[in-house]
Design an enzyme around this catalytic site. Structure first.
Site, PDB file in Angstrom:
ATOM      1  N   ASP A  36     -10.879 -21.558 -39.522  1.00 25.54           N
ATOM      2  CA  ASP A  36     -10.661 -20.235 -40.085  1.00 25.54           C
ATOM      3  C   ASP A  36     -10.328 -20.204 -41.570  1.00 25.54           C
ATOM      4  O   ASP A  36     -11.010 -19.548 -42.358  1.00 25.54           O
ATOM      5  CB  ASP A  36      -9.536 -19.532 -39.331  1.00 25.54           C
ATOM      6  N   GLU A  53      -1.674 -27.599 -30.611  1.00 29.58           N
ATOM      7  CA  GLU A  53      -2.913 -27.073 -31.178  1.00 29.58           C
ATOM      8  C   GLU A  53      -3.398 -27.963 -32.329  1.00 29.58           C
ATOM      9  O   GLU A  53      -4.585 -28.262 -32.434  1.00 29.58           O
ATOM     10  CB  GLU A  53      -2.657 -25.651 -31.668  1.00 29.58           C
TER      11      GLU A  53
END
Length: 450
Positions: free
Chosen positions: A183, A414
């Site tokens: 992102d 993550e």
């Protein structure tokens, strides 16, 4: 439950990874994490299926099937499929922001209008490859699922190849940083600098992510203002891909995205072979070679001997060195000199193993902030496949062990701090757990037919 022979230490990690996938199973699909990502994400579903192939192949197929049941009529596979039982405010931007019309059997506002890297053909092939370990019934199930998925996977590839070729070059362009999966990577900085950051959008659309995790580990408010502006621009244009480079402020050819696009064609060639579609298999292999050739020619910077993202609107290459520029190593037909250059880059002080998400020596490097420095298991898993494809088995094994050690010591996070290994972002993260299962099983990447 099938599991390979592993040491006691590895058995502990295997069991914890399987528990994470059980925890995040919704009954229809697997969520990336319960608090931060309560819906189904596209390329997450692919990575998750790879791990589920070992412990629950039926769920692996269900994950892929539930995602492709949300495929748009034009062939795009949405980057998020929204869970109707999850409240609008539990994730931002939720279904109301996207305002996607109804299609097929899907109700209105059931997905986003963006895509993510098309890793699903590779995932389907991996689940099929492991089916024999579970018995004859599992093999029969796998053939049925492959036959259902194949035309849908082909439609996904055709959408990206035809509608997203914004530069007319033979490469797919992404219309939003979220489509890359990376992102807030520095690879997009120069393009985003030209996109207005309307901070008032964050007053109308309040972020949910920073309410449930540390803001220092997430994209900035300025990033999010630009992200929402791009979403609204694409949405208000009816999610049309016509003349993208002329009317949409973000259209970028990403080396990672397009390397996965080519890898998907190679996986489709394998799937087509299983289904007896010999002509189609040959066509997929030819298409993979074509994409590889354009990646090699158009996204290669000969001055720095690296792959870089290219702005389809201006033709300019990004100045940033990022992990996305290492992913062409996955391509078996990549020229040897370029594959060697990627390995040189990996071995340099800029990266190292496990590879961080961005150049360690760059001013933009941030040890905590999402894709601007932390280590991610999924892209390193892809890099390991590339090392195996090009014969770097020693370093592939070094990377495998390093990734497993990282997760065993710090948990199924993550992403991870590139210096200390501290777990960052969401805990109990599904693709980290899923890919640990594959790394523990230590199956080599398939030798694709060229």
């Amino acid at each position: 439950m099938y599991a390979p022979a592993v040491s006691d230490l590895s058995a502990e990690l295997w069991q914890s990874a399987a528990r994470v996938l059980d925890l995040n199973w919704s009954g229809d699909h697997t969520v990336p994490s319960r608090r931060l990502y309560p819906h189904q994400w596209s390329w997450d579903a692919a990575f998750i299926a790879v791990g589920l192939a070992y412990v629950n192949p039926t769920r692996a197929w269900r994950d892929l099937r539930s995602l492709f049941e949300a495929q748009w009529p034009d062939g795009r596979v949405p980057h998020i499929v929204f869970d109707p039982d999850t409240a609008e405010d539990d994730y931002f931007p939720g279904p109301g922001v996207w305002n996607v019309p109804a299609y097929g059997r899907r109700r209105a506002r059931s997905s986003t209008g963006l895509v993510q890297p098309p890793l699903h053909a590779l995932a389907a092939w991996e689940v099929y490859r492991h089916a024999s370990a579970h018995g004859a019934a599992c093999v029969a199930e796998a053939r049925t699922e492959l036959a259902w998925l194949y035309p849908r996977l082909v439609a996904q590839q055709e959408y990206l190849a035809e509608r997203r070729d914004a530069g007319g070059t033979g490469l797919a362009a992404i219309v939003h940083p979220w489509e890359s999966g990376l992102d807030n990577s520095p690879a997009w900085d120069t393009v985003l600098d030209a996109v207005p950051a309307d901070m008032s959008l964050l007053e109308l659309h309040r972020r949910r992510d920073v309410a449930v995790t540390d803001a220092a580990q997430r994209p900035t408010d300025e990033d999010y203002a630009r992200y929402i502006g791009l979403v609204l621009n694409y949405r208000d244009g009816g999610y049309s891909d016509t003349e993208l480079a002329q009317r949409h402020p973000f259209a970028v050819e990403c080396p990672g995205f397009n390397s996965i696009l080519a890898t998907a064609e190679l996986a489709l060639a394998q799937i087509a072979g299983v289904l007896g579609r010999t002509t189609d298999a040959r066509r997929h292999r030819d298409r993979a070679r074509e994409i590889t050739a354009v990646v090699s020619r158009r996204l290669w910077d000969p001055d720095t001997r690296t792959f870089r993202a290219r702005d389809a609107r201006t033709g300019r290459l990004s100045p940033a060195r990022c992990v996305s520029g290492l992913l062409p190593l996955m391509l078996p037909d990549l020229p040897a000199g370029q594959a060697d250059a990627i390995m040189t880059e990996i071995r340099s002080e800029r990266f190292g193993l496990p590879a961080p998400s961005a150049d360690r020596t760059a001013p933009s490097f941030d040890t905590h902030r999402y894709w601007r420095g932390p280590i991610w298991i999924n892209v390193n898993w892809l890099l390991r496949r590339g090392m195996q494809v090009h014969g770097h088995h020693g370093e592939a094994e070094e990377l495998r062990r390093a990734l497993l050690r990282l997760v065993h010591e710090h948990g199924h996070y993550e992403y991870f701090h590139p210096e200390t290994g501290q777990g960052l972002g969401a805990p109990a993260f599904s693709w980290t757990a899923a890919l640990c299962l594959d790394l523990l099983a230590d199956r080599s990447a398939p030798a694709y037919a060229r």
